[in-house]
Design a protein around this motif. Structure first.
Motif, PDB file in Angstrom:
ATOM      1  N   GLN A  30       0.839  -1.169   0.007  1.00 10.14           N
ATOM      2  CA  GLN A  30       0.043  -0.004  -0.151  1.00 10.14           C
ATOM      3  C   GLN A  30       0.825   1.114  -0.090  1.00 10.14           C
ATOM      4  O   GLN A  30       1.743   1.480   0.881  1.00 10.14           O
ATOM      5  CB  GLN A  30      -0.935  -0.049   1.094  1.00 10.14           C
ATOM      6  N   VAL A  31       0.889   1.902  -0.937  1.00  8.33           N
ATOM      7  CA  VAL A  31       1.943   3.044  -1.198  1.00  8.33           C
ATOM      8  C   VAL A  31       1.182   4.286  -0.553  1.00  8.33           C
ATOM      9  O   VAL A  31       1.792   4.959  -0.021  1.00  8.33           O
ATOM     10  CB  VAL A  31       1.946   3.345  -2.897  1.00  8.33           C
ATOM     11  N   ALA A  44       0.335   7.384  -8.999  1.00  7.25           N
ATOM     12  CA  ALA A  44       0.734   6.436  -9.740  1.00  7.25           C
ATOM     13  C   ALA A  44       1.551   6.922 -11.048  1.00  7.25           C
ATOM     14  O   ALA A  44       2.429   6.095 -11.388  1.00  7.25           O
ATOM     15  CB  ALA A  44      -0.698   5.802 -10.510  1.00  7.25           C
ATOM     16  N   LEU A  47       5.197   7.254  -9.440  1.00  8.08           N
ATOM     17  CA  LEU A  47       5.802   5.871  -9.389  1.00  8.08           C
ATOM     18  C   LEU A  47       6.247   5.302 -10.660  1.00  8.08           C
ATOM     19  O   LEU A  47       7.314   4.861 -10.966  1.00  8.08           O
ATOM     20  CB  LEU A  47       4.948   4.873  -8.535  1.00  8.08           C
ATOM     21  N   ALA A  54       2.076   1.077 -10.680  1.00  8.92           N
ATOM     22  CA  ALA A  54       1.081   1.203  -9.521  1.00  8.92           C
ATOM     23  C   ALA A  54      -0.210   1.151 -10.029  1.00  8.92           C
ATOM     24  O   ALA A  54      -0.588   1.410 -11.330  1.00  8.92           O
ATOM     25  CB  ALA A  54       1.304   2.451  -8.720  1.00  8.92           C
ATOM     26  N   THR A  55      -1.302   0.696  -9.237  1.00  5.18           N
ATOM     27  CA  THR A  55      -2.562   0.418  -9.789  1.00  5.18           C
ATOM     28  C   THR A  55      -3.403   1.127  -8.809  1.00  5.18           C
ATOM     29  O   THR A  55      -3.651   0.505  -7.663  1.00  5.18           O
ATOM     30  CB  THR A  55      -3.081  -1.048  -9.937  1.00  5.18           C
ATOM     31  N   VAL A  69      -3.425   3.393  -3.724  1.00  3.42           N
ATOM     32  CA  VAL A  69      -2.391   2.902  -4.910  1.00  3.42           C
ATOM     33  C   VAL A  69      -1.760   1.900  -4.247  1.00  3.42           C
ATOM     34  O   VAL A  69      -0.896   1.895  -3.218  1.00  3.42           O
ATOM     35  CB  VAL A  69      -1.390   4.163  -4.960  1.00  3.42           C
ATOM     36  N   VAL A  71       0.975  -1.623  -5.040  1.00  2.24           N
ATOM     37  CA  VAL A  71       2.137  -2.129  -6.101  1.00  2.24           C
ATOM     38  C   VAL A  71       2.528  -3.604  -5.364  1.00  2.24           C
ATOM     39  O   VAL A  71       2.399  -3.613  -4.285  1.00  2.24           O
ATOM     40  CB  VAL A  71       3.326  -1.302  -5.664  1.00  2.24           C
ATOM     41  N   ILE A  81      10.292   2.623  -3.114  1.00  2.39           N
ATOM     42  CA  ILE A  81       9.055   3.472  -3.094  1.00  2.39           C
ATOM     43  C   ILE A  81       9.367   4.617  -1.859  1.00  2.39           C
ATOM     44  O   ILE A  81       8.979   5.770  -2.120  1.00  2.39           O
ATOM     45  CB  ILE A  81       7.742   2.608  -2.651  1.00  2.39           C
ATOM     46  N   ALA A  89       4.459   4.194   3.012  1.00  2.00           N
ATOM     47  CA  ALA A  89       4.100   2.901   2.194  1.00  2.00           C
ATOM     48  C   ALA A  89       4.470   1.663   3.103  1.00  2.00           C
ATOM     49  O   ALA A  89       5.135   1.670   3.871  1.00  2.00           O
ATOM     50  CB  ALA A  89       5.069   2.774   1.022  1.00  2.00           C
TER      51      ALA A  89
END
Length: 93
Positions: A30-31, A44, A47, A54-55, A69, A71, A81, A89
């Motif tokens: 979890q960013v 995202a 990154l 990232a999604t 966000v 990863v 990160i 994160a």
């Protein structure tokens, strides 16, 4: 121009070992989380500039939309990160 491409080649080679050096199994990281989708998309994109895919993921908390966000990565990815400015994160359980 020839000098420019020759100088770029060693940098690409130098970055490769860092990308392939695994420090454990890939786990979800979890960013960050945001109340606005635009902010999650900007994170995202930031990154992506350092080579991290990232999604942004939408969920609801107390009836409000929350954009996380996320990863996939290992300890080395988490460090990368955090070094990029995402100090909060953490690995998801």
């Amino acid at each position: 121009m020839v000098g420019d491409s020759a100088a770029a080649a060693p940098a690409a080679v130098a970055a490769a070992p860092e990308a392939t050096a695994a420090t454990g199994p890939a786990r979800p990281i979890q960013v960050a989380s945001f109340s606005k989708e635009d902010n999650a998309n900007r994170a995202a994109q930031a990154l992506a500039k350092i080579g991290v895919t990232a999604t942004p993921q939408k969920s609801e908390k107390a009836g409000k939309a929350v954009w996380g966000v996320v990863v996939m990565g290992d300890e080395a990815m988490l460090k990368k990160i955090k070094d990029a400015g995402f100090a909060d994160a953490y690995f998801l359980k």
